[in-house]
Design a protein around this motif. Structure first.
Motif, PDB file in Angstrom:
ATOM      1  N   LYS A  91     -45.982  14.924  15.167  1.00 26.58           N
ATOM      2  CA  LYS A  91     -45.939  14.656  16.600  1.00 26.58           C
ATOM      3  C   LYS A  91     -46.676  13.362  16.909  1.00 26.58           C
ATOM      4  O   LYS A  91     -47.886  13.264  16.673  1.00 26.58           O
ATOM      5  CB  LYS A  91     -46.568  15.812  17.388  1.00 26.58           C
ATOM      6  N   ARG A  93     -48.486  10.637  19.247  1.00 29.65           N
ATOM      7  CA  ARG A  93     -49.358  10.758  20.407  1.00 29.65           C
ATOM      8  C   ARG A  93     -48.891   9.744  21.451  1.00 29.65           C
ATOM      9  O   ARG A  93     -48.924   8.530  21.216  1.00 29.65           O
ATOM     10  CB  ARG A  93     -50.811  10.524  20.012  1.00 29.65           C
ATOM     11  N   VAL A 112     -41.437  18.586  26.559  1.00 35.07           N
ATOM     12  CA  VAL A 112     -42.468  18.877  25.566  1.00 35.07           C
ATOM     13  C   VAL A 112     -42.777  20.366  25.562  1.00 35.07           C
ATOM     14  O   VAL A 112     -42.855  21.007  24.503  1.00 35.07           O
ATOM     15  CB  VAL A 112     -43.746  18.063  25.847  1.00 35.07           C
ATOM     16  N   ARG A 113     -42.922  20.928  26.750  1.00 33.23           N
ATOM     17  CA  ARG A 113     -43.275  22.352  26.872  1.00 33.23           C
ATOM     18  C   ARG A 113     -42.194  23.254  26.293  1.00 33.23           C
ATOM     19  O   ARG A 113     -42.493  24.316  25.724  1.00 33.23           O
ATOM     20  CB  ARG A 113     -43.508  22.683  28.356  1.00 33.23           C
ATOM     21  N   ASN A 118     -40.565  16.317  20.524  1.00 30.96           N
ATOM     22  CA  ASN A 118     -41.621  16.600  19.555  1.00 30.96           C
ATOM     23  C   ASN A 118     -42.728  15.542  19.636  1.00 30.96           C
ATOM     24  O   ASN A 118     -42.862  14.685  18.758  1.00 30.96           O
ATOM     25  CB  ASN A 118     -41.020  16.644  18.143  1.00 30.96           C
ATOM     26  N   ASP A 120     -46.992  14.809  21.375  1.00 31.94           N
ATOM     27  CA  ASP A 120     -48.174  15.261  22.103  1.00 31.94           C
ATOM     28  C   ASP A 120     -48.461  14.245  23.209  1.00 31.94           C
ATOM     29  O   ASP A 120     -48.320  13.039  22.992  1.00 31.94           O
ATOM     30  CB  ASP A 120     -49.387  15.352  21.176  1.00 31.94           C
ATOM     31  N   PRO A 122     -51.627  13.381  25.136  1.00 34.15           N
ATOM     32  CA  PRO A 122     -53.050  13.649  25.306  1.00 34.15           C
ATOM     33  C   PRO A 122     -53.671  13.028  26.546  1.00 34.15           C
ATOM     34  O   PRO A 122     -54.808  13.359  26.889  1.00 34.15           O
ATOM     35  CB  PRO A 122     -53.667  13.041  24.037  1.00 34.15           C
ATOM     36  N   ILE A 140     -53.880  18.225  30.945  1.00 37.24           N
ATOM     37  CA  ILE A 140     -53.892  16.901  30.345  1.00 37.24           C
ATOM     38  C   ILE A 140     -54.859  16.011  31.131  1.00 37.24           C
ATOM     39  O   ILE A 140     -54.760  15.941  32.357  1.00 37.24           O
ATOM     40  CB  ILE A 140     -52.482  16.279  30.333  1.00 37.24           C
TER      41      ILE A 140
END
Length: 289
Positions: A91, A93, A112-113, A118, A120, A122, A140
């Motif tokens: 994944k 970032r 994403v959820r 695929n 993350d 952040p 987040i």
């Protein structure tokens, strides 16, 4: 020696156009027991460059990137090929930059959820506080960094600091309504994707959809591209378009346009993180699926 788990891996390579490029890679894959699941290639006759993307499954769980590279390097040297290996499950970032419009951000968070994308996410960064509740709902971190003409460069340095702090691989401008400075564009070159409307003919400035409605526009669309120092003219990754007619008023044109923006940006981000995009001069080679 670096050892990783088994699973699907992605090989991406490029070199000058010459005979035997596909053979040297696929032959090595077969001899080393790597099963090819998907393969795409393209020869750019204008640039004189050849591009190759392969998804493959190693024969065992002790697949080693270092061992692959050590064995393949001699074969690749004949073609002066550059290549990279990436685990398909990794994944990246991704940092999201937004202003007040939430449709693209909301769509990326949803995908994403639900496992459609695929990556993350952040961190979310904005020059307005409006979308902080949406970020909080997704747990987040949200950074509100106001900007004025006098603080533009300072604000961009804050953004770059956050990108470094959160170890960001890709930055997505999800309707971030600011023009990046040349220095910022240079630092994000090839690592940032922007989305904007594509109305034909073009309408710039304030209220573009209202301008389009006044001219009786018959098409609305969107373009996702890599950020560079040419405003909205970076290498194009994906585009979307839909015909419209006289029955749609400006608010409905905006709604149609935002739907296209969502899908176009999603596809651009997906293609990038799946290593399907290659830069070829000022253009892109995109192996969609």
């Amino acid at each position: 020696m670096q050892t990783t788990h088994s699973g699907t891996w992605i090989f991406t390579g490029s070199c000058s156009s010459q005979l035997g490029t596909v053979d040297v890679v696929t032959r090595y894959m077969a001899e080393s027991g790597n099963y090819i699941n998907e393969i795409h290639s393209f020869d750019d006759r204008v640039q004189g460059m050849f591009f190759l993307r392969i998804e493959f499954t190693p024969p065992s769980a002790d697949f080693s990137v270092a061992h692959f590279n050590d064995e393949f390097v001699e074969r690749a040297a004949e073609f002066d090929m550059t290549w990279a290996l990436s685990p398909a499950a990794k994944k990246e970032r991704v940092a999201i930059l937004v202003s007040k419009y939430d449709h693209c951000l909301n769509d990326l968070l949803f995908r994403v959820r639900t496992g459609q994308l695929n990556i993350d996410i952040p961190v979310i960064i904005s020059n307005h506080p409006d979308l902080e509740p949406l970020a909080k709902w997704h747990n987040i971190p949200y950074y509100h960094l106001p900007i004025t003409p006098d603080t533009k460069l300072e604000q961009e340095q804050q953004i770059l600091g956050l990108l470094a702090e959160y170890r960001i691989d890709l930055t997505v401008l999800a309707r971030y309504m600011q023009v990046l400075s040349p220095s910022m564009c240079q630092q994000l070159d090839g690592k940032a994707i922007n989305i904007h409307h594509s109305l034909l003919p073009g309408f710039k400035g304030a209220r573009p959809y209202h301008q389009a409605w006044e001219k009786g526009v018959k098409m609305v669309g969107a373009t996702a591209h890599y950020v560079n120092n040419d405003l909205d003219e970076g290498p194009i990754i994906t585009q979307g378009i839909q015909t419209v007619n006289h029955a749609l008023y400006p608010e409905q044109l905006i709604s149609k346009g935002q739907d296209i923006e969502r899908i176009t940006l999603f596809n651009a981000v997906r293609y990038h993180v799946e290593k399907r995009v290659f830069l070829s001069g000022k253009r892109t080679v995109v192996f969609d699926n």
